[in-house]
Write an enzyme that holds these catalytic residues in place. Structure first.
Site, short mmCIF file in Angstrom:
data_model
loop_
_atom_site.label_atom_id
_atom_site.label_comp_id
_atom_site.label_asym_id
_atom_site.label_seq_id
_atom_site.Cartn_x
_atom_site.Cartn_y
_atom_site.Cartn_z
N GLU A 86 -42.31 -23.61 4.32
CA GLU A 86 -41.76 -22.45 4.87
C GLU A 86 -42.33 -22.44 2.80
O GLU A 86 -41.29 -22.90 2.03
CB GLU A 86 -40.34 -22.42 4.69
CG GLU A 86 -39.32 -21.10 4.51
CD GLU A 86 -37.77 -21.34 5.03
OE1 GLU A 86 -37.59 -22.97 5.11
OE2 GLU A 86 -37.45 -19.61 5.05
N LYS B 88 -39.07 -13.26 8.44
CA LYS B 88 -38.17 -14.57 9.20
C LYS B 88 -36.90 -13.25 9.27
O LYS B 88 -36.29 -12.47 9.41
CB LYS B 88 -37.84 -15.84 8.06
CG LYS B 88 -36.83 -16.63 8.74
CD LYS B 88 -36.08 -17.28 7.69
CE LYS B 88 -35.54 -18.33 7.69
NZ LYS B 88 -35.35 -19.43 6.13
N CYS C 173 -38.17 -22.36 10.20
CA CYS C 173 -37.08 -22.62 9.74
C CYS C 173 -35.98 -21.82 10.73
O CYS C 173 -36.32 -22.43 11.85
CB CYS C 173 -37.22 -22.59 8.65
SG CYS C 173 -35.64 -24.11 8.06
N VAL D 89 -32.64 -27.93 6.54
CA VAL D 89 -31.62 -28.48 5.32
C VAL D 89 -30.56 -29.34 6.47
O VAL D 89 -30.35 -30.54 6.72
CB VAL D 89 -30.93 -28.19 4.55
CG1 VAL D 89 -31.92 -27.55 3.40
CG2 VAL D 89 -30.18 -26.80 4.89
C1 ACM Z 1 -34.21 -22.66 6.77
O1 ACM Z 1 -33.90 -21.57 7.00
N1 ACM Z 1 -34.76 -22.58 5.36
C2 ACM Z 1 -33.09 -23.50 6.86
#
Ligand code: ACM
Length: 278
Positions: free
Chosen positions: A51, A122, A155, A182
């Protein structure tokens, strides 16, 4: 198929690679140099990068993110990926800090030997990302490259089973999943999403820290049977590749009387789209 974009030639057993590294915040040139070095070791049909690999993740504010964001039609990062895709004869998926006029998106882009092919923005923004990025507005596109049907997620989308299932219902073979993880457990959870949807998942995660955030590495490629085929190191840069078997992602049979699509009961799921958000 709705949203299907076709590009490239057939490869019945495509090779998929994951690349994991620590992008430097706000420094596209340095990130291009790191990737240039790592990509020398890769031989694959589809390569997945983390990402926001162009710029890093933890911007202190929107203005810092804006300074180094690029538009798809004038991007040094996309020019670099295109030159790599041409010399390696492959397709590359990467996280990308995308500027579209005055808006920023946390995007995943797909690039091939002839240039930019398409993008996903996203949908599920994580924590403070919504101070910087707009939520994704392009739905869940599917691309046909290297003989496979490719879906894209980014992510934190991993937490939402709905998007994985939609990609399965669009007959995706592989979900490329650029990540900056994370929270714990994604690397285990994607194996369950792969098993329940019978597709491959390539989660390319980053390593290192920015501010108080520590990224967990451990990139994974998982099979439609939920097996982890590749697992990257937790702290070190990593490149791994594997040739995948598309007959596995195209076999949606579960028992002689159950298939992934036919055993669904959409009439029992309407609650999903009618329940209040709060
Ligand atoms: C994330 O979506 N970068 C934790």
């Amino acid at each position: 198929m709705e949203n299907l974009k076709s590009s490239g030639t057939e490869a019945l057993s495509p090779t998929v690679a994951l690349v994991q590294f620590a992008p430097l915040l706000g420094n596209i040139e340095s990130n291009i140099n790191s990737l240039c070095h790592l990509l020398k070791a890769v031989k694959a049909d589809v390569i997945v990068l983390p990402e926001l690999a162009s710029t890093g993740y933890a911007f202190s504010n929107r203005s810092d993110a804006f300074q180094c964001a690029e538009s798809v039609d004038n991007s040094s990062y996309i020019r670099f990926l295109t030159s790599q895709a041409a010399s390696l004869n492959c397709f590359i998926v990467s996280g990308f800090n995308e500027r579209d006029e005055n808006n920023l998106y946390n995007s995943a882009i797909l690039v091939g030997p002839s240039g930019f092919i398409g993008k996903y923005r996203k949908i599920h923004l994580f924590w403070n990302e919504s101070d910087i990025f707009e939520p994704g507005d392009l739905g869940l596109p599917v691309f046909e490259v290297a003989g496979l049907k490719l879906g894209l997620l980014v992510c934190f989308d991993w937490m939402f089973p709905e998007v994985w299932r939609i990609l399965a219902l669009k007959d995706v073979d592989l979900v490329a999943h650029p990540s900056n993880l994370v929270l714990p457990f994604c690397q285990q959870a994607v194996a369950v999403h792969a098993l329940c949807n019978r597709f491959y998942i390539a989660t390319a995660n980053r390593i290192g820290s920015e501010g108080s955030l520590h990224f967990t590495g451990g990139s994974v490629l998982v099979s439609p049977l939920g097996e982890t085929i590749i697992r990257g190191s937790v702290e070190e840069p990593f490149v791994g590749s594997h040739t995948i078997d598309l007959s596995l992602s195209r076999n949606k049979n579960i028992t002689p009387r159950n298939t992934l699509k036919e055993s669904r009961r959409p009439e029992c799921y309407t609650f999903l789209t009618t329940v209040e958000k709060k």
